[in-house]
Design a protein around this motif. Sequence first.
Motif, PDB file in Angstrom:
ATOM      1  N   THR A  13       0.857  -0.939  -0.027  1.00 28.82           N
ATOM      2  CA  THR A  13       0.150  -0.154  -0.318  1.00 28.82           C
ATOM      3  C   THR A  13       0.563   1.102   0.153  1.00 28.82           C
ATOM      4  N   PRO A  14       0.344   1.795  -0.466  1.00 29.12           N
ATOM      5  CA  PRO A  14       1.054   3.635  -0.649  1.00 29.12           C
ATOM      6  C   PRO A  14       1.740   4.084   1.132  1.00 29.12           C
ATOM      7  N   GLU A  15       0.555   3.651   2.098  1.00 25.47           N
ATOM      8  CA  GLU A  15       1.257   3.906   3.690  1.00 25.47           C
ATOM      9  C   GLU A  15       2.243   2.858   3.934  1.00 25.47           C
ATOM     10  N   LEU A  20       8.087   2.225   4.825  1.00 21.76           N
ATOM     11  CA  LEU A  20       9.541   1.675   4.385  1.00 21.76           C
ATOM     12  C   LEU A  20      10.617   3.069   4.311  1.00 21.76           C
ATOM     13  N   ARG A  21      10.016   3.658   3.815  1.00 20.54           N
ATOM     14  CA  ARG A  21      10.733   5.008   4.034  1.00 20.54           C
ATOM     15  C   ARG A  21      11.474   5.890   5.004  1.00 20.54           C
ATOM     16  N   GLU A  22      10.615   5.762   5.676  1.00 24.96           N
ATOM     17  CA  GLU A  22      10.474   6.188   6.995  1.00 24.96           C
ATOM     18  C   GLU A  22      11.579   5.370   7.809  1.00 24.96           C
ATOM     19  N   VAL A  23      10.734   4.063   7.669  1.00 27.10           N
ATOM     20  CA  VAL A  23      12.302   3.246   9.062  1.00 27.10           C
ATOM     21  C   VAL A  23      13.663   3.488   8.603  1.00 27.10           C
ATOM     22  N   ALA A  24      13.893   3.357   6.477  1.00 27.81           N
ATOM     23  CA  ALA A  24      15.509   3.474   6.880  1.00 27.81           C
ATOM     24  C   ALA A  24      15.880   4.374   6.973  1.00 27.81           C
ATOM     25  N   LYS A  25      14.813   5.624   6.573  1.00 30.38           N
ATOM     26  CA  LYS A  25      15.173   7.546   7.526  1.00 30.38           C
ATOM     27  C   LYS A  25      15.956   6.867   8.298  1.00 30.38           C
ATOM     28  N   ILE A  26      15.293   6.745   9.649  1.00 33.84           N
ATOM     29  CA  ILE A  26      15.421   7.219  11.100  1.00 33.84           C
ATOM     30  C   ILE A  26      16.839   5.879  10.978  1.00 33.84           C
TER      31      ILE A  26
END
Length: 96
Positions: A13-15, A20-26
């Motif tokens: 899903t888009p969410e 995923l992007r936010e976890v990688a960024k963190i």
Amino acid sequence: MELLVTYDVETMTPEGARRLREVAKICEGYGHRVQKSVFEVTCTPVTRLLLGSALANTIDPAKDSIRIYHLDRGTFDNARHIGAATRPPHNTPLVL
């Protein structure tokens, strides 16, 4: 302390893709990416709590999974690499 952080985030899903992007960024803010969903982190106990809290507040616990392994000091220095792996500079400051 040394941590190995691995994650599996639902991306159907888009969410999920956003999570995923936010976890990688963190994770990029705390350590070195050594594989697509694997990070090596050298940190203090306080930093470990901050990392865990940030990740827990980002994922959907019903769909996503994060594992944080606490390793003995020096484990990263003794890791064997096969293939195109590079050795992250764990003993130098992390600059973003």
